[in-house]
Design an enzyme around this catalytic site. Structure first.
Site, PDB file in Angstrom:
ATOM      1  N   CYS A 195       0.767  -1.345  -0.053  1.00  0.00           N
ATOM      2  CA  CYS A 195       0.013  -0.093  -0.110  1.00  0.00           C
ATOM      3  C   CYS A 195       0.869   1.284   0.071  1.00  0.00           C
ATOM      4  O   CYS A 195       0.348   2.491  -0.170  1.00  0.00           O
ATOM      5  CB  CYS A 195      -0.857   0.098   1.314  1.00  0.00           C
ATOM      6  SG  CYS A 195      -1.937  -1.309   1.127  1.00  0.00           S
ATOM      7  N   HIS A 241      -3.522   7.106   1.712  1.00  0.00           N
ATOM      8  CA  HIS A 241      -4.083   5.535   1.188  1.00  0.00           C
ATOM      9  C   HIS A 241      -5.217   5.437   1.656  1.00  0.00           C
ATOM     10  O   HIS A 241      -5.550   5.592   3.037  1.00  0.00           O
ATOM     11  CB  HIS A 241      -2.948   4.752   1.835  1.00  0.00           C
ATOM     12  CG  HIS A 241      -3.077   3.437   1.647  1.00  0.00           C
ATOM     13  ND1 HIS A 241      -3.846   2.778   0.595  1.00  0.00           N
ATOM     14  CD2 HIS A 241      -3.240   2.301   2.622  1.00  0.00           C
ATOM     15  CE1 HIS A 241      -4.418   1.449   0.749  1.00  0.00           C
ATOM     16  NE2 HIS A 241      -4.076   1.272   1.885  1.00  0.00           N
ATOM     17  N   ASN A 279     -10.236  -0.711  -0.239  1.00  0.00           N
ATOM     18  CA  ASN A 279      -8.799  -0.456  -0.016  1.00  0.00           C
ATOM     19  C   ASN A 279      -8.197  -1.105  -1.371  1.00  0.00           C
ATOM     20  O   ASN A 279      -8.114  -2.373  -1.509  1.00  0.00           O
ATOM     21  CB  ASN A 279      -8.183  -1.037   1.122  1.00  0.00           C
ATOM     22  CG  ASN A 279      -6.647  -1.058   1.069  1.00  0.00           C
ATOM     23  OD1 ASN A 279      -5.864  -0.653   0.343  1.00  0.00           O
ATOM     24  ND2 ASN A 279      -6.360  -1.318   2.595  1.00  0.00           N
TER      25      ASN A 279
END
Length: 402
Positions: A180, A328, A358
């Protein structure tokens, strides 16, 4: 813990000597002296034993002048998502959960998942093409393609396919694996290649398909992840027009146990060993994503604001100078906590988490592309972007759009 930062001269102190006037320094990150063992234990942001009320003393670090070289600017963005949308209500049909339960804890309502003949490479090509179109740069004028992903279609990497299908006939490319945090690492890497000289146009693609590594019976993880691709075109410019104002990247491998997707050995299809124990090796696969949600949450709400503050310090800017906060897209509560720590109002926070979940390395460029095309982010706007996740890795960049 390893940390590296990029520095920009203070923007307010015009009377100070200009760092860009100094030549003869080799490119490189600034690195802090290694902490002692006792201090290192306090600095591990992922460690459950850390007392949130204790602030570890920071070791003194050298203030070196910024390296003379070309600047970088972001001039184009693009994104692509799968056609299949999975809502919270859809998930509740095969795992014990509900829309209310998921939304209250994560802020997620829907996520996109690869289906049919869709591939991550295909999404990445679409995102890259759209970024080039916005930047008005021809594919053959791209010098470097950085493919930031932890889930390529090919174990050996996906950058080659992307640059070939986009038509970047004069470009070299390679993959960057940082989960990520991948896009932030890729963005900073692009600017370092440009600063080193000889590179003009860099295509940075962030893409992941974590749905392929999710245990869809585990409501602690399956509710979180989706698939997507996003891209930006980073172009060289004069040093005094540099759009990367400051950055900070860090890692702490002690937290890997809290978020990982480890390899596992399946039964071998080969039965003959020729009398050698343990040979041939068993076939390797990857297990599903495993996450200690509580520890990852604590890590993120602590380390992300600190990382952004360090990047702002390197840029010589106060938090009040930020036009947009772009984190993020992992959990809305993490985003809100970071904004609160930095005293950034909600109207300056970019979030599309509710629609996509996500998407790992794709989340920042996907949200950025939507904000640019939606008219939110305009030329000259200052963006504080931060990625964080498996490794554990995290990093922030203070960038100017356009």
């Amino acid at each position: 813990m390893v940390a590296a930062s990029g520095i920009a001269p203070p923007r307010a102190a015009a009377a100070l000597p200009c760092a860009r006037a100094r030549a003869g320094h080799r490119p490189g990150f600034l690195r802090s002296p290694p902490p002692t063992a006792s201090v290192a234990a306090q600095l591990r942001c992922c460690a459950s034993a850390v007392d949130d009320s204790v602030v570890a003393p920071s070791a003194p670090r050298p203030r070196l002048p910024r390296v003379v070289g070309m600047g970088s600017k972001l001039i184009g963005s693009g994104s692509a998502t799968p056609s299949l949308s999975i809502s919270n209500d859809d998930l509740s049909k095969f795992v014990e959960t509900s829309d209310e339960w998921i939304a209250a804890r994560t802020g997620i309502r829907n996520r996109r998942v690869l289906s049919g003949g869709e591939t991550l490479g295909g999404l990445s090509v679409q995102a890259a093409q759209r970024a080039l179109e916005m930047a008005q740069v021809r594919p053959e004028d791209v010098d470097l393609v950085l493919f930031c992903t932890s889930t390529p279609d090919d174990l050996f990497g996906g950058a080659g396919r992307v640059l070939a299908e986009v038509g970047c006939t004069n470009a070299f490319g390679f993959d960057i694996t940082a989960a990520c945090s991948g896009f932030i690492v890729g963005l900073i890497t692009a600017t370092r290649f440009i600063k080193g000289g000889g590179i003009k146009n860099v295509l940075v693609v962030g893409a992941d398909a974590l749905s392929q590594y999710v245990d869809w019976t585990d409501r602690g993880t399956c509710i979180l992840f989706g698939d997507a691709a996003g891209a930006v075109l980073v172009q060289s410019c004069n040093a005094d027009e540099d759009g990367l104002l400051g950055f900070c990247v860090q890692s702490d491998g002690h937290g890997q146990k809290h978020l990982h997707c480890s390899s596992s050995n399946a039964d071998s299809i080969l039965s003959k060993t020729n009398g050698v124990p343990g040979f041939p090796p068993k076939k390797t696969n990857f297990s599903c994503i495993e996450m200690n949600g509580k520890e990852v949450f604590r890590f993120a709400v602590r380390c992300v604001p600190q990382s952004i503050e360090k990047a702002l310090e390197e840029a010589g800017l106060p938090a009040s100078s930020i036009d947009w906060l772009l984190l993020h897209q992992a959990n809305q509560r993490i985003i809100d906590a970071a904004a609160n720590r930095l005293s950034i109002p909600s109207e300056k926070v970019i979030s599309n988490l509710a629609n996509y979940g996500n998407t790992s390395a794709a989340s920042i460029p996907l949200a950025l592309d939507e904000a640019v095309r939606g008219g939110k982010v305009k030329t000259g706007d200052i963006i504080a972007a931060s990625g964080f996740g498996a490794g554990l890795t995290w990093g922030s960049a203070i960038v100017k759009w356009g």
